[in-house]
Design a protein around this motif. Structure first.
Motif, mmCIF file in Angstrom:
data_model
loop_
_atom_site.group_PDB
_atom_site.id
_atom_site.type_symbol
_atom_site.label_atom_id
_atom_site.label_comp_id
_atom_site.label_asym_id
_atom_site.label_seq_id
_atom_site.Cartn_x
_atom_site.Cartn_y
_atom_site.Cartn_z
ATOM 1 N N PRO A 168 0.823 -1.222 0.000
ATOM 2 C CA PRO A 168 0.000 0.000 0.000
ATOM 3 C C PRO A 168 0.848 1.259 0.000
ATOM 4 C CG PRO A 168 -0.013 -1.041 2.164
ATOM 5 C CD PRO A 168 0.675 -2.004 1.239
ATOM 6 N N ASN A 169 0.334 2.290 -0.660
ATOM 7 C CA ASN A 169 1.025 3.587 -0.733
ATOM 8 C C ASN A 169 0.651 4.439 0.482
ATOM 9 O OD1 ASN A 169 2.209 3.063 -3.317
ATOM 10 N ND2 ASN A 169 0.208 3.473 -4.240
ATOM 11 N N THR A 170 1.188 4.076 1.625
ATOM 12 C CA THR A 170 0.768 4.727 2.879
ATOM 13 C C THR A 170 1.936 5.185 3.748
ATOM 14 O OG1 THR A 170 0.678 2.566 3.961
ATOM 15 C CG2 THR A 170 -1.378 3.396 2.979
ATOM 16 N N GLU A 171 3.166 5.100 3.268
ATOM 17 C CA GLU A 171 4.317 5.478 4.094
ATOM 18 C C GLU A 171 4.179 6.894 4.653
ATOM 19 O OE1 GLU A 171 5.773 2.454 1.088
ATOM 20 O OE2 GLU A 171 4.471 4.210 1.083
ATOM 21 N N TRP A 172 3.609 7.776 3.869
ATOM 22 C CA TRP A 172 3.486 9.178 4.257
ATOM 23 C C TRP A 172 2.433 9.409 5.354
ATOM 24 C CZ3 TRP A 172 -1.095 11.947 2.973
ATOM 25 C CH2 TRP A 172 -2.011 11.211 2.217
ATOM 26 N N LEU A 173 1.696 8.347 5.699
ATOM 27 C CA LEU A 173 0.632 8.473 6.702
ATOM 28 C C LEU A 173 1.035 7.968 8.079
ATOM 29 C CD1 LEU A 173 -2.363 7.318 4.494
ATOM 30 C CD2 LEU A 173 -2.047 9.611 5.449
ATOM 31 N N LYS A 174 2.248 7.446 8.234
ATOM 32 C CA LYS A 174 2.679 6.908 9.519
ATOM 33 C C LYS A 174 2.599 7.982 10.606
ATOM 34 C CE LYS A 174 5.694 3.290 7.679
ATOM 35 N NZ LYS A 174 7.092 2.813 7.528
ATOM 36 N N GLY A 175 1.942 7.625 11.711
ATOM 37 C CA GLY A 175 1.786 8.565 12.804
ATOM 38 C C GLY A 175 0.587 9.478 12.678
ATOM 39 N N THR A 176 -0.136 9.373 11.554
ATOM 40 C CA THR A 176 -1.299 10.237 11.325
ATOM 41 C C THR A 176 -2.606 9.482 11.524
ATOM 42 O OG1 THR A 176 -0.028 11.515 9.715
ATOM 43 C CG2 THR A 176 -2.418 11.787 9.678
ATOM 44 N N VAL A 177 -2.713 8.311 10.886
ATOM 45 C CA VAL A 177 -3.868 7.432 11.081
ATOM 46 C C VAL A 177 -3.334 6.045 11.414
ATOM 47 C CG1 VAL A 177 -5.407 8.700 9.533
ATOM 48 C CG2 VAL A 177 -3.997 6.858 8.617
ATOM 49 N N GLU A 178 -4.175 5.211 12.014
ATOM 50 C CA GLU A 178 -3.741 3.870 12.400
ATOM 51 C C GLU A 178 -3.495 3.018 11.154
ATOM 52 O OE1 GLU A 178 -5.202 -0.070 14.955
ATOM 53 O OE2 GLU A 178 -6.501 1.713 14.816
ATOM 54 N N LEU A 179 -2.344 2.335 11.125
ATOM 55 C CA LEU A 179 -1.986 1.434 10.038
ATOM 56 C C LEU A 179 -1.828 0.023 10.582
ATOM 57 C CD1 LEU A 179 0.777 3.550 8.213
ATOM 58 C CD2 LEU A 179 -1.677 3.489 7.719
ATOM 59 N N SER A 180 -2.134 -0.964 9.769
ATOM 60 C CA SER A 180 -1.907 -2.356 10.157
ATOM 61 C C SER A 180 -0.414 -2.667 10.063
ATOM 62 C CB SER A 180 -2.678 -3.303 9.238
ATOM 63 O OG SER A 180 -2.052 -3.348 7.957
ATOM 64 N N ARG A 181 -0.013 -3.853 10.486
ATOM 65 C CA ARG A 181 1.402 -4.211 10.410
ATOM 66 C C ARG A 181 1.864 -4.366 8.971
ATOM 67 N NH1 ARG A 181 2.670 -10.011 10.664
ATOM 68 N NH2 ARG A 181 0.792 -11.259 10.341
ATOM 69 N N TRP A 182 0.915 -4.450 8.046
ATOM 70 C CA TRP A 182 1.244 -4.517 6.612
ATOM 71 C C TRP A 182 1.250 -3.133 5.973
ATOM 72 C CZ3 TRP A 182 3.065 -9.119 6.147
ATOM 73 C CH2 TRP A 182 2.483 -10.192 6.815
ATOM 74 N N GLY A 183 0.983 -2.091 6.775
ATOM 75 C CA GLY A 183 0.975 -0.736 6.242
ATOM 76 C C GLY A 183 -0.365 -0.312 5.684
#
Length: 524
Positions: free
Chosen positions: A456-471
């Motif tokens: 998933p293209n979610t690296e930029w969201l770390k610390g902003t919304v909850e992510l699973s261990r797969w990102g």
């Protein structure tokens, strides 16, 4: 060259030409030159505004120029542009003949104003394949630039027709673009992206323009099926809707055939992506394409404005935000992969497969995409080795049976790819470990096609919304994230089964949830 149906259709298109167009061919004694002459003569016979002559003096033969009569327009094909490139040919004919392109006026003015600091022409070369579904976007964008600006020249080159040049330039992936003899880019690029690379002032102008926009009721990040569906559903509620995307269409742009979108028995990815964008633009949606998002700041209090920060520094505001950023091909993460990307390491067998004709290649991945890639490549290359990490292939049985029936395919399961090797210029082999015995093996080959799933293209969201261990973005049944007013949909989320139709449904659901949030939350 052209069957009756295509001739009839092309004749209708050519009626839109307003100014005379010349086709100027440079030919040799190869059979392909005879085919090119036949094609150009057929086209010229369909319109009194199109003429063909065969006295060109260009060294790369066979090739032909498309130019307005009496001018020296920089549009050239070193190819017989059939297959996926036939549309590129038709558009070049129409645009050279004065038919207005379907491009934003701002982009047209930006193209016309392009100049180099040293006064040189911008000379682009695009190496492409007629079977590549990513190539036409690049070819058509650069052709249009050459039509609109006399200081821009472009030639689209069929790598299969000029194999010696392909070898000399070490071209291992299409589309590959050179500018004034130097590498410019590889892979799908849209017009806005190309302009951003050559127009050094574009980013600052873009940032100023986007930063001045009023806040949106719903701001959608991502232009794939989930983002497009969200935009349509939000706009139909009559609320201020914006969609910002790096490339409209998302992963569908890299998908050759789509056969499981209910009510559409078959379509191709780029065509599906174009239909998504057309549907969105039919509504009052502010489409901001070619923009990379860098950060998200949720609203500080209920009813406040969330901030989406773009890579160019601009900030967009929204009362609600829908994240539909999709996913991308997963990398192996082994030595040699990054070094040899586009130099033998590839991710699209349909696009790059023809460049490996008569050579040995490997496919890493035993799911449906990997097995389908191996079957596809087996019809083009000398030999395919398929490597699967697990102890059995995970693809559908019908695909596995088809693969096993092919005489030029070798399958290794329990095989862990540990390194991709090369000579410094291109791939020359692959090393894998037999997970059962621990023994390492080396395979000599020219290309490695990686088909091991998505990230998933979610690296930029770390610390902003909850992510699973797969990102993946964690969402509830309504598409809501851990941050109030922030929703998510599609392949970037924890929703199982990454499918186009599921992503589209999720996008619609997220838009309805965002609207429900808006009507229940007073604005601040």
């Amino acid at each position: 060259m052209l069957d009756a149906a295509i001739r009839t259709q092309l004749k209708t298109y050519l009626e839109r030409i307003a100014q005379p167009v010349e086709l100027v061919a440079s030919l040799d004694d190869r059979p392909e030159s005879a085919q090119m002459r036949e094609l150009l003569e057929e086209i010229a016979a369909l319109s009194d505004k199109v003429s063909a002559r065969f006295d060109g003096t260009v060294e790369r033969r066979p090739s032909f120029q498309i130019t307005r009569a009496g001018e020296d327009m920089g549009v050239r094909f070193a190819a017989i542009p059939m297959g996926h490139e036939f549309t590129s040919l038709v558009l070049a004919l129409l645009q050279a003949g004065g038919h207005p392109p379907k491009v934003d006026a701002e982009l047209i003015e930006q193209i016309r104003a392009l100049r180099t600091d040293d006064g040189r022409d911008l000379v682009f070369e695009t190496w492409m394949s007629l079977t590549c579904h990513n190539c036409p976007d690049v070819v058509q964008a650069l052709n249009l630039m050459a039509v609109l600006n006399p200081r821009i020249r472009h030639v689209a080159i069929d790598g299969g027709l000029f194999r010696q040049e392909v070898e000399q330039r070490q071209i291992m992936a299409v589309p590959t673009v050179f500018l004034n003899g130097q590498p410019f880019g590889s892979g799908r690029m849209e017009l806005a992206e190309i302009l951003a690379k050559v127009d050094t002032g574009a980013a600052a102008r873009d940032a100023a323009r986007l930063g001045a926009k009023a806040p949106f009721d719903v701001l959608i990040v991502g232009g794939g099926p989930a983002g497009a569906a969200a935009a349509v559903y939000a706009a139909r509620k009559g609320i201020r809707t914006g969609i910002v995307a790096e490339r409209f269409g998302g992963q569908t742009l890299d998908t050759l055939g789509i056969e499981n979108f209910v009510s559409v028995p078959y379509t191709e990815g780029p065509k599906f992506a174009a239909a998504l964008e057309a549907h969105v633009r039919a509504y009052d949606v502010d489409v901001m394409n070619g923009q990379r998002v860098a950060a998200l700041e949720p609203a500080a209090q209920p009813g406040g404005l969330a901030t989406v920060r773009l890579a160019n520094g601009a900030e967009l505001k929204g009362r609600t935000v829908i994240l539909a950023t999709g996913a991308r091909w997963r990398s192996l993460g082994v030595p040699g992969e990054e070094q040899y990307k586009t130099k033998g390491v590839a991710y699209c067998p349909h696009c790059d497969g023809p460049l490996f004709k008569g050579k040995k290649v490997a496919v890493v991945g035993g799911g449906n995409s990997g097995v389908e890639a191996a079957i596809d490549l087996a019809g083009v290359v000398e030999h395919v080795t398929l490597l699967e990490f697990a102890d059995q292939l995970k693809a559908d049985a019908v695909l596995v049976n088809k693969l096993k029936s092919l005489p030029n395919v070798t399958i290794h399961v329990n095989a862990q790819t540990t390194e991709i090797t090369g000579d410094g210029q291109k791939v020359d082999g692959l090393i894998y470990k037999d997970r059962a015995s621990g023994i390492e093996h080396r395979i000599e080959l020219a290309g490695v096609f990686v088909q091991i799933g998505l990230v998933p293209n979610t690296e930029w969201l770390k610390g902003t919304v909850e992510l699973s261990r797969w990102g993946e973005i964690v969402v509830d049944a309504k598409g809501a994230t851990s941050a109030p007013g922030i929703f998510a949909a599609g392949d970037a989320t924890t929703v199982p089964y990454k499918q186009i139709i599921i992503a589209a449904g999720d996008g619609a659901k997220a838009a309805l949830s965002a609207f429900d949030h808006l009507i229940r939350t007073p604005a601040r």
